[in-house]
Design an enzyme around this catalytic site. Structure first.
Site, PDB file in Angstrom:
ATOM      1  N   LYS A  23     -28.351 -88.252  62.456  1.00 29.53           N
ATOM      2  CA  LYS A  23     -27.580 -89.276  61.849  1.00 29.53           C
ATOM      3  C   LYS A  23     -26.640 -90.125  61.523  1.00 29.53           C
ATOM      4  CE  LYS A  23     -27.973 -85.888  57.819  1.00 29.53           C
ATOM      5  NZ  LYS A  23     -27.863 -84.950  56.603  1.00 29.53           N
ATOM      6  N   SER A  60     -27.182 -83.411  51.025  1.00 31.68           N
ATOM      7  CA  SER A  60     -26.216 -83.837  51.846  1.00 31.68           C
ATOM      8  C   SER A  60     -26.023 -85.609  51.760  1.00 31.68           C
ATOM      9  CB  SER A  60     -26.780 -83.841  53.428  1.00 31.68           C
ATOM     10  OG  SER A  60     -28.050 -85.135  54.061  1.00 31.68           O
TER      11      SER A  60
END
Length: 357
Positions: A296, A251
């Site tokens: 996140k 990611s």
């Protein structure tokens, strides 16, 4: 002590024991929470995250932070108390254990998969960054892995460069399977290769090896196979090292690519702003979705980020709960991210493509 009192006391103790077992017994759940965020333009563990040698680099300012999610281990199952507390906490997320770790996958296998995805994401980030800067990157087809017990074991080796199959030049990994499956199982196929040990020589010798194909044993139509996995190895014109321990998965690819570009170009991509983000990236600069987006964004906001580069396919989910003071910016490609950073530098915030529910 009266018998009735003894009975009630014993019953109470049994009930308490049963409740404790129910509360502390493992459940099929795992927990996700915001993990560390790291500035790809800065240092981590005392060393620069992105180290480039053999090419001129330039000073950078601001932040281009990659973000992470912290998860419970593959071998750990939360008990009921932990699960309930996790559900009650806004900054944590309780999910089914099998969502993170498929059944049958060991902790070692999970770590290996994350490490491989992290390594691949770094490679793709380098390619995408250099392509963005119009810096040529050469590539070659290699034997990425040899199946144990397969027809190619002991004949081909990981790292061998595949030049041709049956005289047909290969320039893409999938061409290897295409040429092999033109045969019937049991027929020979000839590979022309440069051995891995010879790849650094100026004019490496080539070798022809013939392998008798076997019948595939996976699901689907039966076909000829030799028992290798072909891959692509990129040859970079200078050295780019990404040093970040204890991080896995794909990611961070987009943020690594942006960090590399910033290091290799004059000026500052961020204009001194605190930008964070996430997203996978492929060799062509396409940005893909990731898991744990809401965690996140929380981690980025808590660290001080003002802008968050968000994969387009994660935008709807991220927009449902945007941390205060954080602007979500929608990106589909590395070009989109570069355009957004240009607007951020110039203060053209109304021009930024935003995420909506």
């Amino acid at each position: 002590m009266p018998r009735r009192t003894v009975t009630l006391l014993a019953s109470s103790l049994v009930l308490i024991a049963l409740l404790l077992v129910a509360l502390l017994a493992p459940t099929p759940y795992a927990e996700m929470s915001p993990g560390p965020t790291v500035n790809t333009l800065g240092t981590y563990g005392g060393a620069k995250v992105i180290q480039i040698t053999g090419r001129q680099t330039y000073p950078t300012t601001g932040h281009l932070n990659m973000t992470t999610v912290r998860v419970t281990g593959a071998d750990y199952h939360m008990n009921l108390v932990e699960s309930v507390l996790g559900w009650l906490r806004h900054d944590d997320k309780v999910v089914e254990h099998d969502t993170l770790y498929p059944k049958g996958q060991t902790a070692e296998q999970a770590d290996q998969q994350n490490a491989e995805e992290f390594s691949q994401s770094q490679d793709s980030a380098k390619v995408a960054a250099l392509e963005e800067l119009k810096i040529p990157v050469q590539s070659r087809v290699i034997v990425a892995a040899v199946v144990k017990g397969g027809a190619a074991e002991g004949v081909l080796h990981a790292g061998d460069v595949v030049k041709s199959v049956d005289g047909h030049t290969v320039s893409a990994a999938d061409q290897v399977a295409t040429f092999v499956t033109k045969h019937q199982p049991g027929q020979p196929v000839t590979f022309t290769v440069v051995r891995a040990a010879d790849t650094k020589k100026k004019n490496p010798p080539t070798h022809q090896v013939t392998i008798t194909t076997r019948t595939s044993d996976d699901t689907g139509p039966k076909r000829a196979v030799v028992g290798i996995q072909a891959g692509v190895e990129h040859l970079f014109p200078f050295t780019i090292d990404i040093r970040l321990a204890d991080v896995g998965g794909p990611s961070a690819g987009m943020m690594f690519a942006l960090g590399i570009i910033d290091e290799l170009t004059p000026g500052s991509l961020t204009g001194g702003q605190f930008v964070a983000g996430t997203g996978t990236i492929d060799d062509n600069g396409n940005v893909g979705p990731i898991g744990g987006i809401s965690l996140k964004t929380i981690g980025a906001r808590d660290k001080g980020a003002k802008f968050f580069l968000t994969p387009a396919d994660n935008c709807e989910e991220a927009a449902k709960d945007v941390p205060g003071g954080l602007t979500l910016v929608k990106v589909k490609t590395l070009d989109d991210a570069m355009a957004a950073l240009k607007d951020i530098r110039a203060g053209h915030l109304s021009a930024l493509p935003s995420c909506t529910k």
